[in-house]
Design a protein around this motif. Structure first.
Motif, PDB file in Angstrom:
ATOM      1  N   ILE A 587       0.877  -1.169   0.000  1.00 34.74           N
ATOM      2  CA  ILE A 587       0.000   0.000   0.000  1.00 34.74           C
ATOM      3  C   ILE A 587       0.915   1.220   0.000  1.00 34.74           C
ATOM      4  CG2 ILE A 587      -1.650   1.319   1.392  1.00 34.74           C
ATOM      5  CD1 ILE A 587      -2.673  -1.434   2.388  1.00 34.74           C
ATOM      6  N   PRO A 588       0.823   2.080  -1.013  1.00 40.35           N
ATOM      7  CA  PRO A 588       1.787   3.191  -1.115  1.00 40.35           C
ATOM      8  C   PRO A 588       1.661   4.141   0.063  1.00 40.35           C
ATOM      9  CG  PRO A 588      -0.004   3.476  -2.694  1.00 40.35           C
ATOM     10  CD  PRO A 588      -0.192   2.120  -2.077  1.00 40.35           C
ATOM     11  N   LEU A 589       2.814   4.507   0.636  1.00 40.05           N
ATOM     12  CA  LEU A 589       2.833   5.500   1.697  1.00 40.05           C
ATOM     13  C   LEU A 589       2.866   6.872   1.038  1.00 40.05           C
ATOM     14  CD1 LEU A 589       5.409   3.824   4.030  1.00 40.05           C
ATOM     15  CD2 LEU A 589       3.124   4.441   4.707  1.00 40.05           C
ATOM     16  N   LYS A 590       1.790   7.642   1.223  1.00 36.29           N
ATOM     17  CA  LYS A 590       1.642   8.916   0.523  1.00 36.29           C
ATOM     18  C   LYS A 590       2.812   9.846   0.848  1.00 36.29           C
ATOM     19  CE  LYS A 590      -1.831  12.534   0.422  1.00 36.29           C
ATOM     20  NZ  LYS A 590      -1.455  13.265   1.589  1.00 36.29           N
ATOM     21  N   TYR A 591       3.422  10.397  -0.215  1.00 41.22           N
ATOM     22  CA  TYR A 591       4.534  11.326  -0.019  1.00 41.22           C
ATOM     23  C   TYR A 591       4.302  12.569  -0.849  1.00 41.22           C
ATOM     24  CZ  TYR A 591       9.088  13.461  -0.486  1.00 41.22           C
ATOM     25  OH  TYR A 591      10.117  14.358  -0.494  1.00 41.22           O
ATOM     26  N   GLU A 592       4.316  13.710  -0.225  1.00 40.43           N
ATOM     27  CA  GLU A 592       4.107  14.969  -0.943  1.00 40.43           C
ATOM     28  C   GLU A 592       5.351  15.811  -0.847  1.00 40.43           C
ATOM     29  OE1 GLU A 592       0.813  17.062   0.638  1.00 40.43           O
ATOM     30  OE2 GLU A 592      -0.686  15.741  -0.236  1.00 40.43           O
ATOM     31  N   GLY A 663      13.917   7.652  10.092  1.00 34.86           N
ATOM     32  CA  GLY A 663      13.013   7.296   8.994  1.00 34.86           C
ATOM     33  C   GLY A 663      12.149   6.105   9.373  1.00 34.86           C
ATOM     34  N   ARG A 664      12.802   5.103   9.969  1.00 34.92           N
ATOM     35  CA  ARG A 664      12.073   3.903  10.418  1.00 34.92           C
ATOM     36  C   ARG A 664      11.096   4.269  11.532  1.00 34.92           C
ATOM     37  NH1 ARG A 664      15.509  -0.624  13.368  1.00 34.92           N
ATOM     38  NH2 ARG A 664      16.825  -0.426  11.520  1.00 34.92           N
ATOM     39  N   ALA A 665      11.541   5.134  12.443  1.00 30.92           N
ATOM     40  CA  ALA A 665      10.675   5.554  13.558  1.00 30.92           C
ATOM     41  C   ALA A 665       9.410   6.237  13.032  1.00 30.92           C
ATOM     42  CB  ALA A 665      11.439   6.497  14.482  1.00 30.92           C
ATOM     43  N   LEU A 666       9.570   7.078  11.987  1.00 31.01           N
ATOM     44  CA  LEU A 666       8.409   7.781  11.425  1.00 31.01           C
ATOM     45  C   LEU A 666       7.463   6.787  10.738  1.00 31.01           C
ATOM     46  CD1 LEU A 666       7.114  10.561  11.030  1.00 31.01           C
ATOM     47  CD2 LEU A 666       8.290  10.721   8.841  1.00 31.01           C
ATOM     48  N   ARG A 667       8.045   5.778  10.064  1.00 31.26           N
ATOM     49  CA  ARG A 667       7.202   4.764   9.404  1.00 31.26           C
ATOM     50  C   ARG A 667       6.366   4.016  10.450  1.00 31.26           C
ATOM     51  NH1 ARG A 667       8.837  -0.567   8.406  1.00 31.26           N
ATOM     52  NH2 ARG A 667      11.021   0.040   8.501  1.00 31.26           N
ATOM     53  N   TYR A 668       7.000   3.633  11.552  1.00 37.82           N
ATOM     54  CA  TYR A 668       6.286   2.880  12.582  1.00 37.82           C
ATOM     55  C   TYR A 668       5.217   3.734  13.272  1.00 37.82           C
ATOM     56  CZ  TYR A 668       9.447  -1.152  12.351  1.00 37.82           C
ATOM     57  OH  TYR A 668      10.144  -2.266  11.945  1.00 37.82           O
ATOM     58  N   ILE A 669       5.541   5.006  13.534  1.00 33.83           N
ATOM     59  CA  ILE A 669       4.534   5.843  14.214  1.00 33.83           C
ATOM     60  C   ILE A 669       3.394   6.134  13.247  1.00 33.83           C
ATOM     61  CG2 ILE A 669       5.327   8.219  13.746  1.00 33.83           C
ATOM     62  CD1 ILE A 669       4.248   6.795  17.160  1.00 33.83           C
ATOM     63  N   LYS A 670       3.694   6.158  11.946  1.00 32.23           N
ATOM     64  CA  LYS A 670       2.625   6.327  10.945  1.00 32.23           C
ATOM     65  C   LYS A 670       1.677   5.124  11.016  1.00 32.23           C
ATOM     66  CE  LYS A 670       1.544   7.274   6.176  1.00 32.23           C
ATOM     67  NZ  LYS A 670       1.886   8.124   5.058  1.00 32.23           N
ATOM     68  N   LEU A 671       2.251   3.924  11.087  1.00 31.62           N
ATOM     69  CA  LEU A 671       1.417   2.716  11.189  1.00 31.62           C
ATOM     70  C   LEU A 671       0.619   2.722  12.497  1.00 31.62           C
ATOM     71  CD1 LEU A 671       4.038   0.212   9.777  1.00 31.62           C
ATOM     72  CD2 LEU A 671       1.780   0.578   8.805  1.00 31.62           C
ATOM     73  N   GLN A 725       8.672  -1.542   3.580  1.00 35.74           N
ATOM     74  CA  GLN A 725       7.523  -2.167   4.256  1.00 35.74           C
ATOM     75  C   GLN A 725       7.663  -3.681   4.278  1.00 35.74           C
ATOM     76  OE1 GLN A 725       3.865  -0.719   2.409  1.00 35.74           O
ATOM     77  NE2 GLN A 725       3.015  -0.482   4.428  1.00 35.74           N
ATOM     78  N   THR A 726       7.307  -4.305   5.413  1.00 31.13           N
ATOM     79  CA  THR A 726       7.302  -5.767   5.466  1.00 31.13           C
ATOM     80  C   THR A 726       5.937  -6.274   4.987  1.00 31.13           C
ATOM     81  OG1 THR A 726       6.412  -5.863   7.703  1.00 31.13           O
ATOM     82  CG2 THR A 726       8.800  -5.691   7.501  1.00 31.13           C
ATOM     83  N   LYS A 727       5.911  -7.545   4.612  1.00 28.38           N
ATOM     84  CA  LYS A 727       4.655  -8.167   4.151  1.00 28.38           C
ATOM     85  C   LYS A 727       3.614  -8.146   5.278  1.00 28.38           C
ATOM     86  CE  LYS A 727       3.023 -12.309   1.734  1.00 28.38           C
ATOM     87  NZ  LYS A 727       1.925 -12.737   2.591  1.00 28.38           N
ATOM     88  N   GLU A 728       4.097  -8.358   6.495  1.00 26.63           N
ATOM     89  CA  GLU A 728       3.209  -8.359   7.665  1.00 26.63           C
ATOM     90  C   GLU A 728       2.532  -6.999   7.830  1.00 26.63           C
ATOM     91  OE1 GLU A 728       5.071  -8.620  11.631  1.00 26.63           O
ATOM     92  OE2 GLU A 728       4.219 -10.630  11.689  1.00 26.63           O
ATOM     93  N   ASP A 729       3.326  -5.926   7.700  1.00 27.18           N
ATOM     94  CA  ASP A 729       2.765  -4.577   7.821  1.00 27.18           C
ATOM     95  C   ASP A 729       1.736  -4.308   6.727  1.00 27.18           C
ATOM     96  OD1 ASP A 729       4.455  -4.203   9.933  1.00 27.18           O
ATOM     97  OD2 ASP A 729       5.985  -3.128   8.802  1.00 27.18           O
ATOM     98  N   GLN A 730       2.032  -4.790   5.517  1.00 29.25           N
ATOM     99  CA  GLN A 730       1.098  -4.598   4.394  1.00 29.25           C
ATOM    100  C   GLN A 730      -0.235  -5.287   4.674  1.00 29.25           C
ATOM    101  OE1 GLN A 730       3.186  -6.089   0.951  1.00 29.25           O
ATOM    102  NE2 GLN A 730       4.925  -4.752   1.346  1.00 29.25           N
ATOM    103  N   GLU A 731      -0.156  -6.506   5.224  1.00 32.53           N
ATOM    104  CA  GLU A 731      -1.384  -7.266   5.485  1.00 32.53           C
ATOM    105  C   GLU A 731      -2.207  -6.621   6.606  1.00 32.53           C
ATOM    106  OE1 GLU A 731      -0.002 -11.246   6.125  1.00 32.53           O
ATOM    107  OE2 GLU A 731      -0.118 -11.745   4.013  1.00 32.53           O
TER     108      GLU A 731
END
Length: 1194
Positions: A587-592, A663-671, A725-731
């Motif tokens: 699932i694309p992570l929106k980037y502007e 960068g990883r921290a922001l991805r996780y807090i986004k999730l 992104q991991t497959k688990e996060d995508q699911e």
């Protein structure tokens, strides 16, 4: 209170578990056997005395009350089976459900008393034994497995065909249903009628017509068969609404025993169900009632039966009624402890104890796999007992759900785990056991059939891993026994048993035995004490997986959460045309880009929308795109799973933040926030703890955005981390997108490349967290959280204020000197000032004096930048210190003074206190210097300017701490020395330019001399300011020359001259420092010439040679002038007065030094270092001469 079974008071209807009480120890048959029984539950009526029947009463005639429901007989009264009432196939599960606390932990065996008796009679009996065995933790559940009933069912439904074939092939090739004899039903009917006569009260109940007897007996036997068949449930049924009503149970899992008794036999703890009627009467409060044919002696099997029944129910006496062909003959009372010694039925209680221990050890050693159904089988007339693993046999042939025990076992595993979870906070050592129970439960279940239990079990598994543990060594509370999923390792399960533990090998048996897990070759072995020892002791706690870090723990949690979400989603029927996303597609992570994001103004709108939405959550709006019904188990479970995943992602983000992987921290807090968004979409009302957690998420998001802003150099690496992104996060995201768009927090979690935007996002995150605390009234309940958010708000506003301030300074630097202040600068000042002001309010609201002082200090710095911007407004041609500069410098001073007042005293925070003092001193010094260098003579009189400069310099000195030892001490000393030098120069200048008022001139003379001497003393402390020291000394010499010019007497002039020459001599230290630096520099140059790769010399430490040359020239000329004047004066004095020895010596020295100086000055080829050497030599000689001649010149 607990009660022994025979006391007679009925327990209230309910399954409350009570603590067992130690029962009495009975000495039976000369052998000591310990037995105690505690009633855990009883539905029996109050005990009544039995009616002793008259002799010759005919038991063949039915009493009038026969087969009518009787309160005195309880459930036993509605069937002719009496106390031999047929056991249901799942009776142990019914008890286990009711006493879940005991299962898996305290109790060794749960079973019907009939099954216990049948097992303990194996060595004495030729009849067949067929039982299902299940293991839950350390507890074994025993149930009768009626093969005949099972195969009758198989013929009708097609179930269990695999077992029927297996049975016919390996055990009984010519199997056919054995019908019970007419004699069997006759004996049952006689017993039933006897019991009804015994409770009738008058002892002579009216018999009913004989036709009725025939009418009753037939249907009763048929009714019994039907009841037996009906007791087997359909294999796929499961208790409805399991999670809502844990007590609900159909499919024959009801605990329908009259009594549930905790029976301790030696060291074996058993939970036993019994329906034996107990009566009051005689000398004892409780007796059991038995009917015997007088023509048939009591055999061993019957004796053991009676003895065990009385032990289990703690009944001290047995009443035996003897009959011949149904005609009552006599009654006999027998004590329980005398039963083993009856004629024709004597047996050893010690042997019974050994049989019990051997059978339990045999079963525990071999029934090792939780969730498996084992079959203990002994054929009729055989001496061999075999144990089969039906689950394995079933899986080899058919679907595991063909085994009707699968669901009850799975539900029991689940319930035991649930029960332990309720107590999990009391003892973490049970976590391994809970995990094993749940994993074994999941192995038995099919997602299509049991999504609710699977989802719930996975959620419980995720709950076992504590996400909020302190960050010390993981799992210190758990015994580390490896990482197996089951309580036993494969090696243990397959370990061959030694001969002393009983030979279970089947090498000498016929080939059909290879399906058996274990075999007892002869029932006689069971009577041998300790023949079978339990090799596989049930462990007190199973191994809990060792997680080697926070990330691994969170990943395990997310794995279980994902499995739970899949179960929930698969059970929800989609309504409408929800587009099905492919879980394998990211699932694309929106980037502007910041050019399209609209900057801080756009953020304001998004914040407003977000807070509006938060307000709507409070009002209770919610919706599910997937069509889940609010209040359904899917709805409740998905909420729990989503919240758990949100917490796991939060912990992962926090861990990545500590590792500086922003960068990883922001991805996780986004999730985490996307999970929270979905939770908010579904949840009707937000719980306070959930809102507090949301505040924590937004606070962490703000921290991450701030760190990204401060570490812009690694932006490429952070972008790469952010988009992975991991497959688990995508699911998990796929499951979230079934319920919501997950875009509410998009404004907070986008990775911007613009510094201002990142700082603004960070600020908005903190503001959002603060707003949530405010409008949900959580501020007072979570003071620590409130303080943390306000601190961060103050900090980020300081950061943004500094950012705008630096931008303003940069614009100012680029602006041409002649141009006026631009509107851009003014806008930046306003933004910066606004941020500092809000930040100060934040810190003051939580009484954080130190941080408030730092922000006041930064505001002071901003005012100084404003002042500097105005100073260059006009060209240097007419340069004067402007009123705007004075205004802003005074504002800066006000803010610094506020900062000091905020701190109160140095002890509060010495470093900040010293820093504010230094900045305040600098501001006063800068303002005084500018007023001195660019005097506003067009607006003010010279005297007023001098007064203001003097006051400002003295205030600067006041806040310049030269005594405290610190890294800043040399700077303070240099500043203080410079201030004294400037003040001395100012008073010196005033003295030269002033005419008239002698008193004022004298005052200026004294002040100039004082400040010059203080400046010299401070510069002498510093080892890196020789030029400054030399300049001050030369000014002192000039000051002496000025004084000498106004003197008339030769003696006065001579005294001033010698004073000036003394000052000259004291410059020796400055010249030594200059020489030292010149020598070091020449050595460095020499090394570089010899080196292959010369490095550029460090100019920062080198002397300003032009300055040295200039000062050296002045020094030589002034020294020459002073020496010449001294020679003239000394010569004229000598002619008039006549020479004194001291003056002659001084004259001689001065002439010699003067001649050397003239020669040196004439030699233009001398290098700088050589000239310095000459000066040092002259000063040395001058010093020696002055020592010799000093005594005569006063």
């Amino acid at each position: 209170m607990e009660e022994p079974c025979g006391v007679g008071a009925a327990a209230p209807r309910g399954r409350d578990v009570e603590e067992p009480k130690q029962g009495s120890v009975l000495f039976l048959g000369g052998n000591e056997v310990k037995s105690s029984a505690v009633v855990k539950y009883s539905s029996a009526p109050p005990q009544a005395a039995f009616a002793r029947l008259q002799e010759k009463t005919d038991l063949k005639l039915p009493p009038a009350n026969w087969l009518r429901e009787s309160a005195k007989l309880g459930p036993a009264g509605t069937t002719i089976l009496g106390n031999s009432k047929k056991s249901k196939p799942f009776s142990s599960f019914g008890m286990a459900y009711d006493f879940i606390d005991s299962v898996g932990n305290d109790v060794d065996v749960v079973s019907d008393s009939e099954n216990i008796k049948k097992l303990l009679k194996i060595p004495y009996s030729k009849s067949h034994v067929s039982m299902a065995v299940h293991r839950i933790g350390r507890t074994l559940l025993l149930d009768e497995l009626d093969i005949q009933e099972l195969f009758m069912r198989s013929s009708q439904t097609g179930d269990w065909t695999w077992l029927k074939e297996f049975y016919q092939r390996l055990i009984d090739q010519k199997w056919q249903r054995k019908k019970k004899s007419k004699e069997h039903w006759y004996q049952k009917a006689i017993l039933s009628k006897f019991l009804y006569y015994s409770i009738n009260g008058d002892g002579a109940a009216q018999p009913v017509p004989s036709t009725s007897e025939q009418h009753q007996e037939g249907p009763v036997s048929g009714e019994s068969d039907e009841a037996g068949r009906a007791s087997w449930p359909a294999p796929f049924e499961m208790p409805s609404s399991l999670s809502e009503d844990p007590g609900a149970s159909n499919q024959g899992l009801k605990n329908d025993f009259v009594r549930n008794i905790l029976w301790t036999f030696e060291d074996i703890h058993m939970l036993v169900g019994s329906n034996m009627p107990i009566f009051g009467g005689g000398r004892y409060p409780a007796v059991s009632l038995r009917l015997r044919d007088n023509n048939k002696p009591i055999n061993v099997l019957t004796g053991i039966d009676y003895w065990l029944d009385n032990l289990i129910c703690n009944v001290p006496e047995l009443v035996m009624c003897f009959h011949v062909n149904g005609i009552v003959q006599k009654y006999e009372m027998i004590k329980t402890e005398d039963i083993p010694n009856l004629e024709n039925s004597d047996f050893s209680t010690k042997v019974i104890k050994d049989i019990a221990q051997n059978i339990l050890s045999f079963l525990k050693s071999n029934c090792t796999k939780e969730g498996h159904t084992y079959w203990l089988f002994k054929a009729s007339g055989s001496d061999i007992v075999k144990l089969y693993d039906l689950t394995t046999l079933c899986e080899e042939t058919e679907d595991k759900y063909q085994n009707p025990f699968t669901m009850p076992v799975a539900i029991l595993l689940y319930k035991v785990a649930c029960n332990m979870m309720l107590k999990k906070n009391q003892n973490k050592k049970h976590y391994g056991t809970i995990r094993t129970l749940l994993l074994n439960c999941l192995k038995l279940l099919d997602n299509g059939r049991h999504p609710q239990i699977i989802a719930s079990a996975n959620y419980m598994l995720s709950e076992l891993f504590q996400l909020d543990e302190p960050k010390k060594e993981d799992n210190t509370d758990f015994p580390i026994n490896g990482n197996s999923d089951e309580s036993y390792s494969e090696e243990e399960e397959e370990m061959p048993d030694s001969d002393e533990n009983g030979s279970y090998s089947n090498s000498s048996d016929p080939p059909d035995d290879n399906k058996a897990v274990a075999i007892i070759k002869s029932v006689g072995e069971l009577s041998v004490p300790e023949k079978y020892k339990s090799v596989h002791r049930i462990r007190p706690s199973c191994a809990f997986p060792v997680c080697h870090g926070t990330e691994e723990r969170c990943r395990l949690v997310l794995n279980y959460v994902l499995e739970g979400l899949k179960s929930v989603d698969s059970s929800v029927k989609k309504e409408g045309d929800l587009p099905a996303a492919d879980p394998s597609t990211p699932i694309p992570l929106k980037y502007e880009d910041e050019s399209t994001s609209g900057g801080p103004e756009c953020l304001e709108k998004q914040m407003a929308l977000f807070l509006d939405k938060m307000g709507s959550f409070q009002k209770g709006k919610h919706s599910s795109q997937s069509g889940m019904i609010p209040g359904s188990w899917q709805f409740k479970m998905k909420l729990q799973l989503i919240l758990k995943s949100s917490k796991a992602y939060y912990v992962l983000s926090d861990a990545a933040m500590i590792l500086q992987k922003y960068g990883r921290a922001l991805r996780y807090i986004k999730l985490a926030l996307q999970c929270h968004d979905t939770y908010c979409c579904l949840c009707a009302s937000m719980l306070p703890e959930v809102l507090v957690f949301l505040c924590q998420c937004l606070t962490l998001c703000g921290d991450i955005q701030l760190m990204l802003a401060q570490n812009a150099n690694n932006r490429a690496a952070y972008l790469e981390e952010y988009h992975y992104q991991t497959k688990e996060d995508q699911e998990i995201l796929h499951s979230l997108h079934r319920e919501s768009r997950c875009q509410v927090f998009a404004w907070a979690t986008d990775l911007s490349t613009d510094l201002e935007c990142q700082l603004s996002i960070s600020c908005k995150c903190y503001e959002a967290a603060y707003e949530i605390l405010l409008f949900s009234n959580l501020k007072s309940q979570n003071p620590e959280q409130h303080i943390q958010v306000l601190k961060r708000m103050g900090n980020i506003r300081n950061e943004i204020g500094v950012f705008y301030m630096n931008q303003a300074a940069a614009v100012q630097t680029e602006r041409a000197v002649s141009k006026n202040v631009s509107t851009t600068e003014q806008q930046l000042w306003k933004k910066s000032f606004s941020c500092f002001e809000e930040g100060i309010q934040n810190f003051e609201s939580i009484d954080d004096a130190t941080n408030a002082a730092l922000l006041l200090c930064n505001t002071g710095r901003l005012m100084r930048i404003c002042a500097q911007a105005h100073c260059a407004a006009e060209g240097d041609f007419k340069r004067e210190f402007s009123p705007e500069e004075a205004l802003y410098y005074n504002k800066a001073i006000d803010y610094y003074l506020k900062a000091l007042r905020s701190l109160g005293k140095r002890d509060v925070h010495p470093a900040v206190w010293d820093s504010v003092n230094w900045e305040l001193s600098t501001t006063y010094f800068t303002m005084a210097t500018l007023q001195q260098d660019y005097a506003p003579l067009s607006r003010k009189a010279q005297e007023q300017i001098e007064k203001e400069v003097s006051e400002a310099m003295m205030k600067s000195l006041k806040y310049c701490d030269i005594d405290t030892v610190s890294a800043r001490q040399p700077l303070c000393q240099y500043r203080a020395a410079t201030i004294h030098h400037r003040l001395a120069s100012m008073y010196h200048s005033c003295l030269r330019n002033q005419v008239g008022d002698e008193h004022l001139r004298k005052q200026h003379r004294v002040l100039a001399d004082l400040h010059y001497s203080k400046a010299v003393r401070l510069f002498q402390l510093l080892k890196d300011a020789p030029c400054e020291l030399l300049r001050v000394q030369l000014e002192r010499v000039a000051f002496a020359e000025f004084q000498m010019a106004s003197q008339n007497s030769s003696a006065g002039k001579l005294k001033t001259l010698f004073g000036a020459l003394d000052v000259m001599a004291k410059t020796k230290g400055a010249f030594q420092l200059i020489r030292k630096e010149l020598v070091a520099e020449s050595e460095q140059v020499g090394k570089e010439k010899h080196a292959e790769n010369p490095s550029p010399s460090d100019s920062s430490t080198s002397l300003n040679k032009e300055e040295v040359l200039k000062l050296l020239g002045i020094f030589e000329s002034r020294m020459s002038f002073l020496l010449l004047q001294s020679i003239k004066l000394l010569t004229s004095t000598k002619k008039k007065v006549g020479g004194a020895n001291e003056e002659e010596a001084a004259l001689k020295t001065n002439k010699h030094v003067y001649s050397l100086l003239l020669r040196a000055s004439a030699n233009k080829s001398l290098a700088l270092l050589e000239r310095v050497e000459v000066i040092l030599n002259l000063l040395e000689q001058l010093a020696q001469g002055s020592e010799a001649g000093n005594g005569g010149i006063q």
